[in-house]
Scaffold this motif. Structure first.
Motif, mmCIF file in Angstrom:
data_model
loop_
_atom_site.group_PDB
_atom_site.id
_atom_site.type_symbol
_atom_site.label_atom_id
_atom_site.label_comp_id
_atom_site.label_asym_id
_atom_site.label_seq_id
_atom_site.Cartn_x
_atom_site.Cartn_y
_atom_site.Cartn_z
ATOM 1 N N ASP A 239 -1.713 0.064 -20.281
ATOM 2 C CA ASP A 239 -0.477 0.541 -20.113
ATOM 3 C C ASP A 239 0.347 -0.383 -19.343
ATOM 4 O O ASP A 239 1.856 -0.148 -19.189
ATOM 5 N N GLU A 240 -0.002 -1.361 -18.864
ATOM 6 C CA GLU A 240 0.755 -2.459 -18.025
ATOM 7 C C GLU A 240 1.686 -3.208 -18.950
ATOM 8 O O GLU A 240 1.339 -3.492 -20.102
ATOM 9 N N ASP A 241 2.849 -3.214 -18.335
ATOM 10 C CA ASP A 241 4.201 -3.820 -18.942
ATOM 11 C C ASP A 241 3.880 -5.554 -18.769
ATOM 12 O O ASP A 241 3.785 -5.963 -17.881
ATOM 13 N N LEU A 242 3.537 -6.154 -19.955
ATOM 14 C CA LEU A 242 3.116 -7.601 -19.888
ATOM 15 C C LEU A 242 4.327 -8.279 -19.649
ATOM 16 O O LEU A 242 4.103 -9.533 -18.988
ATOM 17 N N ILE A 243 5.629 -7.925 -19.870
ATOM 18 C CA ILE A 243 6.681 -8.806 -19.827
ATOM 19 C C ILE A 243 6.987 -8.685 -18.135
ATOM 20 O O ILE A 243 7.371 -9.617 -17.420
ATOM 21 N N THR A 244 7.120 -7.322 -17.688
ATOM 22 C CA THR A 244 7.462 -7.134 -16.314
ATOM 23 C C THR A 244 6.341 -7.718 -15.234
ATOM 24 O O THR A 244 6.868 -8.207 -14.301
ATOM 25 N N ASN B 233 -11.140 -7.744 -31.358
ATOM 26 C CA ASN B 233 -9.956 -8.221 -31.559
ATOM 27 C C ASN B 233 -8.680 -7.916 -30.456
ATOM 28 O O ASN B 233 -8.077 -9.035 -30.292
ATOM 29 N N LEU B 234 -8.569 -6.955 -29.943
ATOM 30 C CA LEU B 234 -7.818 -6.571 -28.907
ATOM 31 C C LEU B 234 -8.130 -7.648 -27.853
ATOM 32 O O LEU B 234 -7.306 -8.126 -26.721
ATOM 33 N N ALA C 21 0.454 -0.722 -26.800
ATOM 34 C CA ALA C 21 1.473 -0.911 -27.972
ATOM 35 C C ALA C 21 1.120 -1.967 -29.142
ATOM 36 O O ALA C 21 1.288 -1.813 -30.389
ATOM 37 N N ILE C 22 0.626 -3.040 -28.544
ATOM 38 C CA ILE C 22 -0.027 -3.970 -29.350
ATOM 39 C C ILE C 22 -1.162 -3.263 -30.350
ATOM 40 O O ILE C 22 -1.068 -3.439 -31.675
ATOM 41 N N GLU C 23 -1.953 -2.663 -29.667
ATOM 42 C CA GLU C 23 -2.937 -2.039 -30.524
ATOM 43 C C GLU C 23 -2.547 -1.062 -31.600
ATOM 44 O O GLU C 23 -3.144 -1.272 -32.767
ATOM 45 N N ARG C 24 -1.756 -0.336 -31.253
ATOM 46 C CA ARG C 24 -0.920 0.795 -32.210
ATOM 47 C C ARG C 24 -0.439 -0.112 -33.277
ATOM 48 O O ARG C 24 -0.623 0.387 -34.603
ATOM 49 N N LYS C 25 0.385 -1.115 -33.008
ATOM 50 C CA LYS C 25 1.362 -1.693 -34.090
ATOM 51 C C LYS C 25 0.428 -2.798 -34.941
ATOM 52 O O LYS C 25 0.672 -2.682 -36.196
ATOM 53 N N LEU D 266 10.508 -5.680 -29.494
ATOM 54 C CA LEU D 266 10.258 -5.981 -28.284
ATOM 55 C C LEU D 266 8.990 -4.961 -27.803
ATOM 56 O O LEU D 266 8.038 -5.135 -27.083
ATOM 57 N N ALA D 267 9.334 -3.628 -27.990
ATOM 58 C CA ALA D 267 8.604 -2.710 -27.532
ATOM 59 C C ALA D 267 7.032 -2.755 -27.959
ATOM 60 O O ALA D 267 6.230 -2.113 -27.458
ATOM 61 N N ASP D 268 6.920 -3.333 -29.217
ATOM 62 C CA ASP D 268 5.763 -3.415 -29.822
ATOM 63 C C ASP D 268 4.691 -4.404 -29.223
ATOM 64 O O ASP D 268 3.574 -4.319 -29.299
ATOM 65 N N PHE D 269 5.617 -5.150 -28.228
ATOM 66 C CA PHE D 269 4.770 -6.225 -27.366
ATOM 67 C C PHE D 269 4.515 -6.046 -25.940
ATOM 68 O O PHE D 269 3.995 -6.832 -25.239
#
Length: 79
Positions: free
Chosen positions: A29-34, A8-9, A73-77, A65-68
């Motif tokens: 742990d990479e920031d997908l937005i940055t 799934n992930l 974070a996506i996996e946890r949420k 936004l922190a959930d994405f």
């Protein structure tokens, strides 16, 4: 919510990598937005990919936004 499975992930990770062919991995742990793997134009599509992979609809009214920001974070949420 459905249980976590690597596949799934991986669907989410594969979508990210398809948008950035110069990359071969995305760290959990990479920031997908940055890292510019997700931008404002692709965010809605990104949400749809997560919904499809998780099998659950994301509540647009309660989004944080922190959930994405990272795969962790996506996996946890959502998984």
């Amino acid at each position: 919510m459905p249980g976590t499975t690597a596949s799934n992930l991986d669907q989410v990770r594969n979508w990210l990598l398809a948008r950035a062919p110069q990359r071969d991995t995305v760290a959990p742990d990479e920031d997908l937005i940055t890292a510019r793997l997700v931008d404002s134009l692709s965010f809605v599509e990104f949400l749809l990919v997560i919904e499809e992979a998780s099998g659950a609809e994301i509540d647009r009214e309660a989004m944080d936004l922190a959930d994405f920001r990272t795969l962790e974070a996506i996996e946890r949420k959502f998984f």
